[in-house]
Design an enzyme around this catalytic site. Structure first.
Site, mmCIF file in Angstrom:
data_model
loop_
_atom_site.group_PDB
_atom_site.id
_atom_site.type_symbol
_atom_site.label_atom_id
_atom_site.label_comp_id
_atom_site.label_asym_id
_atom_site.label_seq_id
_atom_site.Cartn_x
_atom_site.Cartn_y
_atom_site.Cartn_z
ATOM 1 N N HIS A 286 -3.298 2.282 -5.496
ATOM 2 C CA HIS A 286 -4.035 1.036 -5.270
ATOM 3 C C HIS A 286 -4.212 0.279 -6.585
ATOM 4 O O HIS A 286 -4.193 -0.952 -6.609
ATOM 5 C CB HIS A 286 -5.396 1.314 -4.640
ATOM 6 C CG HIS A 286 -6.132 0.070 -4.252
ATOM 7 N ND1 HIS A 286 -5.685 -0.795 -3.278
ATOM 8 C CD2 HIS A 286 -7.280 -0.474 -4.731
ATOM 9 C CE1 HIS A 286 -6.529 -1.809 -3.172
ATOM 10 N NE2 HIS A 286 -7.500 -1.643 -4.037
ATOM 11 N N ARG B 77 -1.062 -1.529 -7.136
ATOM 12 C CA ARG B 77 -1.066 -2.706 -6.251
ATOM 13 C C ARG B 77 -1.924 -3.808 -6.864
ATOM 14 O O ARG B 77 -1.543 -4.987 -6.870
ATOM 15 C CB ARG B 77 -1.611 -2.275 -4.897
ATOM 16 C CG ARG B 77 -1.932 -3.366 -3.885
ATOM 17 C CD ARG B 77 -2.383 -2.677 -2.594
ATOM 18 N NE ARG B 77 -3.074 -3.545 -1.666
ATOM 19 C CZ ARG B 77 -2.489 -4.300 -0.736
ATOM 20 N NH1 ARG B 77 -1.179 -4.320 -0.655
ATOM 21 N NH2 ARG B 77 -3.199 -5.030 0.103
ATOM 22 N N LYS C 122 -2.033 -2.803 7.967
ATOM 23 C CA LYS C 122 -3.238 -2.490 8.722
ATOM 24 C C LYS C 122 -3.250 -3.237 10.048
ATOM 25 O O LYS C 122 -2.797 -4.379 10.139
ATOM 26 C CB LYS C 122 -4.481 -2.868 7.908
ATOM 27 C CG LYS C 122 -4.724 -1.962 6.714
ATOM 28 C CD LYS C 122 -6.026 -2.331 6.031
ATOM 29 C CE LYS C 122 -6.356 -1.363 4.902
ATOM 30 N NZ LYS C 122 -7.635 -1.711 4.241
ATOM 31 N N TYR D 23 -8.827 -10.485 -6.936
ATOM 32 C CA TYR D 23 -7.841 -10.208 -7.976
ATOM 33 C C TYR D 23 -7.803 -11.282 -9.063
ATOM 34 O O TYR D 23 -7.054 -11.157 -10.017
ATOM 35 C CB TYR D 23 -6.447 -10.074 -7.355
ATOM 36 C CG TYR D 23 -6.308 -8.875 -6.467
ATOM 37 C CD1 TYR D 23 -5.902 -7.646 -6.979
ATOM 38 C CD2 TYR D 23 -6.602 -8.947 -5.107
ATOM 39 C CE1 TYR D 23 -5.788 -6.537 -6.168
ATOM 40 C CE2 TYR D 23 -6.483 -7.842 -4.286
ATOM 41 C CZ TYR D 23 -6.080 -6.639 -4.823
ATOM 42 O OH TYR D 23 -5.976 -5.541 -4.026
ATOM 43 N N ARG E 267 0.847 -1.185 0.000
ATOM 44 C CA ARG E 267 0.000 0.000 0.000
ATOM 45 C C ARG E 267 0.888 1.243 0.000
ATOM 46 O O ARG E 267 1.992 1.230 0.558
ATOM 47 C CB ARG E 267 -0.914 0.016 1.227
ATOM 48 C CG ARG E 267 -1.831 -1.199 1.332
ATOM 49 C CD ARG E 267 -2.624 -1.173 2.641
ATOM 50 N NE ARG E 267 -3.522 -2.320 2.740
ATOM 51 C CZ ARG E 267 -3.196 -3.481 3.308
ATOM 52 N NH1 ARG E 267 -1.983 -3.636 3.829
ATOM 53 N NH2 ARG E 267 -4.054 -4.483 3.357
ATOM 54 N N HIS F 231 -3.284 -9.267 3.113
ATOM 55 C CA HIS F 231 -4.720 -9.406 3.301
ATOM 56 C C HIS F 231 -5.009 -10.290 4.511
ATOM 57 O O HIS F 231 -4.384 -11.337 4.682
ATOM 58 C CB HIS F 231 -5.372 -10.029 2.062
ATOM 59 C CG HIS F 231 -5.450 -9.096 0.900
ATOM 60 N ND1 HIS F 231 -5.539 -9.539 -0.402
ATOM 61 C CD2 HIS F 231 -5.465 -7.730 0.833
ATOM 62 C CE1 HIS F 231 -5.590 -8.488 -1.212
ATOM 63 N NE2 HIS F 231 -5.559 -7.402 -0.486
#
Length: 312
Positions: A258, A261, A187, A293, A163, A284
């Protein structure tokens, strides 16, 4: 003393609601290590919810109250995405409130909300990504420190799929050139290691070989990427760099970091990488997110089927 995120009318809430709000905010910040932006979003949703039970206090926060709250917002024209987010915020709060004894049971467990339509960002083809990076390499040929930095930014975003906030937050001690790896903080404060290839390594060596020091100032942070004035590179500047670089590619889509990414993940899957590995690379929490994806890999599956299946 109210926090900076507390609404001006927080003191008008009943004592138990005001106390619960403050304790929930502490939980988000200290225990869950939630980002400031996400904390603000949670609290904004919570404020709207708590105002609906101001007369009854937490004792009135049951499943029926939650459903009425969402129904009123839907009638007022709230979007599907807004309803989904607010229902999620409510569930996080009620789960915490039940766990801490503020609610006898967790009514949020049975709260349903419409699924948000998940839209995918634009994606570069492999040829467009190569053209973008080739152009950035040519632009850095004049040894302009900013151009060399921008090349490194693009190479690392595409090589690792991190990110933009993770890359802009990366310090020099998070770079392992021997293993061609970066240690990034994602995150929820989760740390992970991502790897990059030879082109990104060459861009990194150029940047650290003198161009970073050309932008550094006496008070500069230990950030890998610096802005033109010597501070940590602002993610907003990084977004403009990515958008301009992708926009210069003939036929290229409007692209955000993004989207870059997303391009990296898509190209890995098309190249044969397994979902679990891509999940680890992207950071993730669930495999379901990574599966988004796979939408462009259908053509690859069809090609394999046509080649290998006897009844293709």
């Amino acid at each position: 003393m109210p926090s900076s995120d507390e609404p001006a009318d927080a003191d008008a809430l009943p004592a138990d609601l005001a106390d619960a709000r403050r304790a929930f905010e502490r939980h988000l910040r200290l225990e869950r290590a939630t980002s400031a932006h996400t904390v603000r979003a949670y609290l904004g949703d919570l404020d709207a919810l708590l105002r609906t039970v101001a007369d009854t206090g937490l004792a009135g926060l049951d499943l029926a109250a939650l459903r009425r709250w969402l129904a009123a917002q839907r009638a007022a024209g709230a979007s599907r995405a807004t309803l989904t987010r607010r229902a999620s915020s409510a569930r996080v709060f009620t789960a915490w409130a039940a766990r801490t004894g503020r609610l006898a049971t967790d009514p949020g467990q049975r709260l349903a909300a419409p699924r948000k339509h998940r839209t995918l960002p634009s994606v570069l083809t492999v040829e467009q990504a190569d053209a973008m990076l080739t152009a950035a390499t040519s632009g850095a040929a004049e040894e302009d420190p900013v151009a060399v930095r921008d090349l490194l930014l693009l190479e690392l975003l595409y090589a690792t799929g991190v990110r933009v906030s993770e890359l802009c937050g990366l310090d020099l001690d998070g770079v392992d050139q021997r293993r061609r790896a970066l240690r990034v903080l994602g995150k929820g404060g989760r740390e992970r290691t991502v790897v990059y290839g030879v082109p990104a390594q060459r861009a990194l060596e150029r940047w650290l070989g003198g161009h970073r020091s050309a932008l550094a100032r006496p008070g500069s942070p230990a950030a890998l990427l610096l802005g033109a004035r010597g501070g940590r590179l602002d993610p907003r500047v990084a977004r403009s760099v990515v958008n301009a670089a992708a926009g210069a590619v003939p036929g290229g889509p409007a692209l955000s970091p993004h989207g870059l990414r997303h391009s990296a993940a898509t190209h890995l899957l098309v190249g044969g990488a397994d979902l679990r590995s891509v999940q680890e690379l992207l950071g993730h929490a669930t495999l379901a997110t990574t599966q988004l994806y796979t939408h462009v890999t259908v053509d690859r599956l069809k090609a394999i089927h046509d080649q290998a299946h006897p009844r293709a």
